[in-house]
Design an enzyme around this catalytic site. Structure first.
Site, PDB file in Angstrom:
ATOM      1  N   HIS A 254     -41.679  22.105  39.026  1.00  0.00           N
ATOM      2  CA  HIS A 254     -41.351  20.690  38.854  1.00  0.00           C
ATOM      3  C   HIS A 254     -41.003  20.054  40.200  1.00  0.00           C
ATOM      4  O   HIS A 254     -41.556  19.002  40.569  1.00  0.00           O
ATOM      5  CB  HIS A 254     -40.179  20.558  37.879  1.00  0.00           C
ATOM      6  CG  HIS A 254     -39.741  19.159  37.618  1.00  0.00           C
ATOM      7  ND1 HIS A 254     -40.130  18.453  36.507  1.00  0.00           N
ATOM      8  CD2 HIS A 254     -38.944  18.317  38.324  1.00  0.00           C
ATOM      9  CE1 HIS A 254     -39.592  17.241  36.542  1.00  0.00           C
ATOM     10  NE2 HIS A 254     -38.866  17.135  37.642  1.00  0.00           N
ATOM     11  N   GLU A 255     -40.101  20.683  40.936  1.00  0.00           N
ATOM     12  CA  GLU A 255     -39.678  20.103  42.211  1.00  0.00           C
ATOM     13  C   GLU A 255     -40.801  20.161  43.242  1.00  0.00           C
ATOM     14  O   GLU A 255     -40.887  19.291  44.124  1.00  0.00           O
ATOM     15  CB  GLU A 255     -38.416  20.801  42.727  1.00  0.00           C
ATOM     16  CG  GLU A 255     -37.205  20.694  41.809  1.00  0.00           C
ATOM     17  CD  GLU A 255     -36.871  19.271  41.393  1.00  0.00           C
ATOM     18  OE1 GLU A 255     -37.177  18.324  42.168  1.00  0.00           O
ATOM     19  OE2 GLU A 255     -36.317  19.068  40.297  1.00  0.00           O
TER      20      GLU A 255
END
Length: 489
Positions: A254-255
């Protein structure tokens, strides 16, 4: 030197100072000594005072009156600077400094209250943050809608009325699908303890597989995973839990979606207003398509299954299909960041409605915990067991990030649109994912969206990449097809 050149040179220095402030925030979350909180608050206040003075410098207004854009990039720079200048001049310098100082302290107070499961310990600070944010919103709105003014910080041009209509269209189909899925037997889960050093090693492999340039970034641990920075210094954090490796792996992916967006923006835009993601909704579209449509897909989880077997041995899952179901398991839970893909937006809509009510004065902080618990029980069918799993779980309100939450669901909607366009453009996508090859998929996102940075307006950025106007329909269609397949509906 022309007026445009003078303006751009001034803006570049302001952007650089903003990056330094961002690095202070990264340090506070990852490495800062626990006793440094009060001093860090003073440091934040000092640099915010300098930044506010630069953002409201009268010379900007003079330059804007005469500056001539040399090209499309210049036109976009002037658009961003004019918007920022007008916005900054509406906020009194003392209010900007007071907010920076309070929200720096507030974060530590929130963290302690969360650890102690004590909302009452945080409530007075939150009430003060809310008071200042209402004051800021009133200054920005100039008689208009305060929540729209807050929202414009994160998603320029978006209106609460449009978001409400979109979310109202999403809710019935999400609730119906959730109920149908939860009526089925739960998927088999991974079992055992997963060495946290090994998790971090595999986390780095995943980051590099999705295109994260470690020469211009790094991975650290934090309580709340985040991405920080732009251009050639973009850092991410993740977290580990010995009994839950997916938390680490999918937080990382996600990051990385956020970070790759920043790393892949055209280098010509570095330290200009175009050198960062154009909005939080568009930013979230990158993190969500990396994490969900790509990272949780059947072909990619087949590849990840092999890597996990290599790293951890037997963990109670025998086949790739079982692993795919485990990665996408839908189950009751309290925490937004740990929610499955299907229920995630319901967590966001809860926060969206509550923070709008807080800003308008329809809900007071003293009643917030009860309002949260009542809404959660209505939406999810069971009760919150403690404040850390409820009203205290997110850092956002302690930082004054009112108007931020809806961009998460807007990002999901944008990701649904992008995935539809990506599948049309990449007929061999599933074969690539099954081989752990993300280069074509992430390359398409780089070339069609990420490289543009802030060149276009948010919705136009998505429309240009997809070839059609954004809509919630592709996301809902994708979710229904995916989870009906997994659960045999």
């Amino acid at each position: 030197m022309t007026a445009y050149d003078d303006l751009l040179a001034f803006v570049r220095d302001t952007q650089a100072l903003g990056e330094i402030a961002g690095r202070l925030g990264w340090d506070q979350e990852t490495m800062m000594p626990s006793g440094a909180g009060d001093q860090r608050a003073e440091e934040f206040a000092a640099i915010e005072s300098v930044l506010h003075a630069r953002r409201t410098d009268p010379r900007i207004g003079e330059w804007l009156e005469t500056a001539q854009a040399p090209d499309e990039m210049g036109e976009a720079v002037l658009r961003h600077v004019r918007r920022s200048y007008d916005r900054a001049n509406k906020i009194p310098a003392k209010l900007a400094t007071d907010l920076a100082k309070l929200t720096s302290k507030s974060q530590g107070i929130w963290a302690a209250a969360r650890a102690d499961n004590d909302f009452a310990a945080f409530a007075p600070t939150l009430a003060e943050v809310l008071r200042l944010k209402r004051e800021e919103g009133a200054a920005l709105a100039a008689g208009g809608d305060i929540y729209d003014a807050m929202l414009d910080d994160y998603e320029p041009g978006a209106k609460a009325s449009d978001l409400t209509a979109m979310f109202d269209a999403m809710r019935p189909r999400l609730v119906a699908l959730r109920e149908a899925v939860l009526a089925q037997p739960e998927s088999k889960a991974v079992q055992g303890q997963f060495d946290e050093d090994q998790q971090m090693k595999l986390s780095q492999l995943l980051a590099e597989t999705f295109g994260y340039d470690m020469n211009r970034g790094r991975i650290d641990k934090a309580v709340h995973p985040f991405s920080s920075g732009s251009g050639n210094d973009v850092r991410i954090t993740t977290r580990t839990a010995a009994d839950d490796p997916f938390n680490c792996f999918y937080s990382t992916i996600h990051e990385v979606g956020h970070a790759c967006y920043e790393q892949n923006i055209d280098q010509a835009y570095l330290l200009t207003p175009l050198g960062s993601g154009v909005s939080m909704g568009v930013h979230e579209s990158q993190s969500r398509i990396y994490e969900n449509q790509l990272g949780r897909s059947r072909p990619f989880t087949g590849w990840l299954f092999g890597k996990m077997r290599d790293a951890f041995g037997d963990f109670g899952i025998a086949t790739e299909d079982e692993f795919y179901a485990a990665v996408n398991c839908v189950q009751n839970g309290y925490i937004r960041t740990e929610s499955d893909e299907l229920q995630y937006n319901l967590h966001v809509l809860l926060r969206y409605d509550l923070e709008r009510a807080l800003l308008t004065g329809d809900l007071e902080v003293a009643d917030l915990e009860t309002a949260w618990n009542d809404r959660f029980a209505a939406d999810f069918g069971f009760s919150v067991d403690n404040p850390a799993n409820g009203v205290l779980q997110d850092v956002h309100w302690s930082l004054g990030l009112m108007g931020y939450f809806p961009t998460y669901s807007l990002g999901n909607v944008y990701a649904g649109n992008l995935y539809s366009a990506l599948r049309d453009a990449q007929p061999n996508l599933d074969d690539d994912l099954a081989n752990g090859d993300l280069s074509n998929a992430t390359g398409w996102l780089r070339d069609n969206l990420q490289t543009h940075g802030g060149l276009y307006e948010p919705r136009d950025t998505i429309k240009r990449a997809c070839g059609f106007d954004p809509s919630e329909e592709p996301l809902l269609d994708y979710l229904e097809a995916k989870f009906k397949d997994i659960y045999g509906l």
